[in-house]
Design a protein around this motif. Structure first.
Motif, short mmCIF file in Angstrom:
data_model
loop_
_atom_site.label_atom_id
_atom_site.label_comp_id
_atom_site.label_asym_id
_atom_site.label_seq_id
_atom_site.Cartn_x
_atom_site.Cartn_y
_atom_site.Cartn_z
N THR A 88 0.71 -1.16 -0.05
CA THR A 88 -0.01 -0.02 0.09
C THR A 88 0.93 1.27 -0.01
OG1 THR A 88 -1.89 1.22 1.17
CG2 THR A 88 -0.27 0.12 2.58
N PHE A 89 2.23 0.89 0.41
CA PHE A 89 3.08 2.19 0.44
C PHE A 89 3.97 2.40 -0.59
CE2 PHE A 89 2.21 1.66 4.78
CZ PHE A 89 1.63 2.63 5.42
N LEU A 90 3.71 1.33 -1.88
CA LEU A 90 4.59 1.33 -2.73
C LEU A 90 4.05 1.49 -4.17
CD1 LEU A 90 6.53 -2.08 -2.16
CD2 LEU A 90 7.13 0.22 -1.83
N PHE A 91 2.71 1.64 -4.24
CA PHE A 91 2.22 1.78 -5.58
C PHE A 91 1.58 3.39 -5.51
CE2 PHE A 91 -2.06 1.67 -8.19
CZ PHE A 91 -1.21 1.39 -9.37
N PHE A 92 2.00 3.99 -6.62
CA PHE A 92 1.62 5.60 -6.76
C PHE A 92 0.92 5.60 -8.02
CE2 PHE A 92 5.15 5.49 -3.81
CZ PHE A 92 4.82 6.38 -2.99
N GLY A 93 0.19 4.63 -8.46
CA GLY A 93 -0.56 4.84 -9.60
C GLY A 93 0.21 4.55 -11.06
N LEU A 94 -0.39 4.41 -11.99
CA LEU A 94 0.23 3.86 -13.21
C LEU A 94 1.31 5.04 -13.68
CD1 LEU A 94 -2.63 1.79 -15.15
CD2 LEU A 94 -0.85 1.08 -13.58
N PHE A 95 2.15 4.54 -14.80
CA PHE A 95 3.13 5.71 -15.35
C PHE A 95 2.28 6.96 -16.10
CE2 PHE A 95 6.15 1.73 -15.82
CZ PHE A 95 6.66 2.36 -14.97
N SER A 96 2.59 7.86 -15.49
CA SER A 96 1.93 9.17 -16.06
C SER A 96 2.67 10.34 -15.51
CB SER A 96 0.52 9.20 -15.63
OG SER A 96 0.64 9.25 -14.00
N ILE A 97 2.31 11.74 -16.00
CA ILE A 97 2.93 12.80 -15.08
C ILE A 97 2.83 12.72 -13.66
CG2 ILE A 97 2.84 15.32 -15.14
CD1 ILE A 97 2.16 15.36 -18.12
N ASP A 98 1.39 12.26 -13.20
CA ASP A 98 1.27 12.32 -11.95
C ASP A 98 2.21 11.45 -11.31
OD1 ASP A 98 -0.44 13.12 -9.79
OD2 ASP A 98 -1.45 11.11 -9.72
N PHE A 99 2.53 10.38 -11.57
CA PHE A 99 3.56 9.32 -10.97
C PHE A 99 4.83 9.99 -11.09
CE2 PHE A 99 6.80 6.18 -11.85
CZ PHE A 99 6.47 5.34 -10.79
N LEU A 100 5.20 10.67 -12.25
CA LEU A 100 6.53 11.08 -11.95
C LEU A 100 6.56 12.31 -11.00
CD1 LEU A 100 7.53 11.90 -15.81
CD2 LEU A 100 8.30 10.15 -14.13
#
Length: 286
Positions: A119-131
């Motif tokens: 739950t602390f490792l996933f920040f969403g799929l590759f995107s500007i938001d992820f970067l």
């Protein structure tokens, strides 16, 4: 972004029947992200770590990614690598986000204990938001490990474990499923409190000192209409850690209490991290 998870009225909690109904990602408007990124140009030469690594990288003036990566302190590098690989595994369908999110029933009843970590490792799929999240993660995790926790790797691990434990305890009572953003916000809060003289600029309009950074971010989230749950959890846990680690010892010393340190790492962890008392004393004296 925000996450929305529901199993549907016809299914038991935790059952995944319809991907499109179970997990929905609502991404922040890209224009808003560009505004947010301008928060963090400080007046005292606080620059992006990647920009600083270019000079030490390629001899021809190019940016050496591997050199920049290896310059990241070990704990920050491990966290960044784990988060990046988790997202990459989801992007190529090796694992599903549904097996990562926090769910108290699945963890404590069905024994899916790995969710306490993922739950602390996933920040969403590759995107500007992820970067954007990766920049935040690497920047403030690195600033803490190289700054206040320099030579105290075991204490930094305790700092992260304290945040993970507190947020895990709070998560069942609020509607959150991925807690990485809250942990990053905790880092921002503690870094700000420990760097009170550092001045920052908001969009070049007004200046403020680092302790106000979390509150500026929180205000901006309110203006954008974004959920405040992650921000509030991060501030709450960060303030709790700051009090126990930096305020309580002073009070204990003034009042003559026997136990002055509540968050000391165990000897085994110090040995594993290569932290010893001599290094700690040297850092304090500096």
């Amino acid at each position: 972004y925000a996450y929305s998870c529901s199993a549907g009225s016809k299914h038991q909690p935790g059952e995944v029947q319809n991907t499109s109904r179970l997990l929905q990602f609502r991404f922040i408007n890209k224009a808003s992200l560009n505004l947010i990124c301008n928060f963090f140009f400080a007046k005292k030469h606080i620059k992006m770590d990647m920009a600083g690594g270019g000079a030490a990288g390629g001899g021809a003036g190019g940016f050496d990614v591997m050199s920049w990566y290896m310059e990241i302190p070990v704990v920050s590098r491990l966290y960044f690598t784990s988060a990046f690989l988790t997202t990459a595994a989801c992007a190529v369908d090796i694992i599903s986000p549904f097996s990562l999110y926090f769910n108290a029933n699945l963890i404590f009843v069905q024994g899916q204990v790995w969710r306490l970590v993922t739950t602390f490792l996933f920040f969403g799929l590759f995107s500007i938001d992820f970067l954007f999240h990766m920049y935040f993660l690497v920047r403030y995790c690195r600033l803490l490990e190289e700054g206040d926790f320099r030579g105290r790797t075991a204490h930094f691990v305790v700092f992260l474990l304290f945040g993970i434990t507190m947020m895990t305890a709070v998560a069942p009572f609020v509607s959150v499923h991925f807690l990485g953003s809250a942990l990053t916000f905790m880092m921002v809060y503690v870094w700000g409190r420990r760097n009170e003289s550092t001045r920052m600029s908001f969009l070049g309009v007004f200046s403020f000192t680092a302790p106000y950074l979390p509150w500026v971010m929180l205000t901006f989230s309110i203006l954008l209409g974004n959920p405040l749950t992650m921000d509030v959890i991060g501030i709450f846990v960060g303030h709790t850690y700051y009090f126990l680690e930096y305020v309580y010892p002073v009070l204990a010393d003034i009042r003559g209490w026997k136990r002055r340190k509540l968050l000391e790492p165990p000897h085994l962890l110090c040995w594993l991290c290569g932290t010893n008392e001599e290094d700690f004393v040297a850092v304090v004296n500096e």
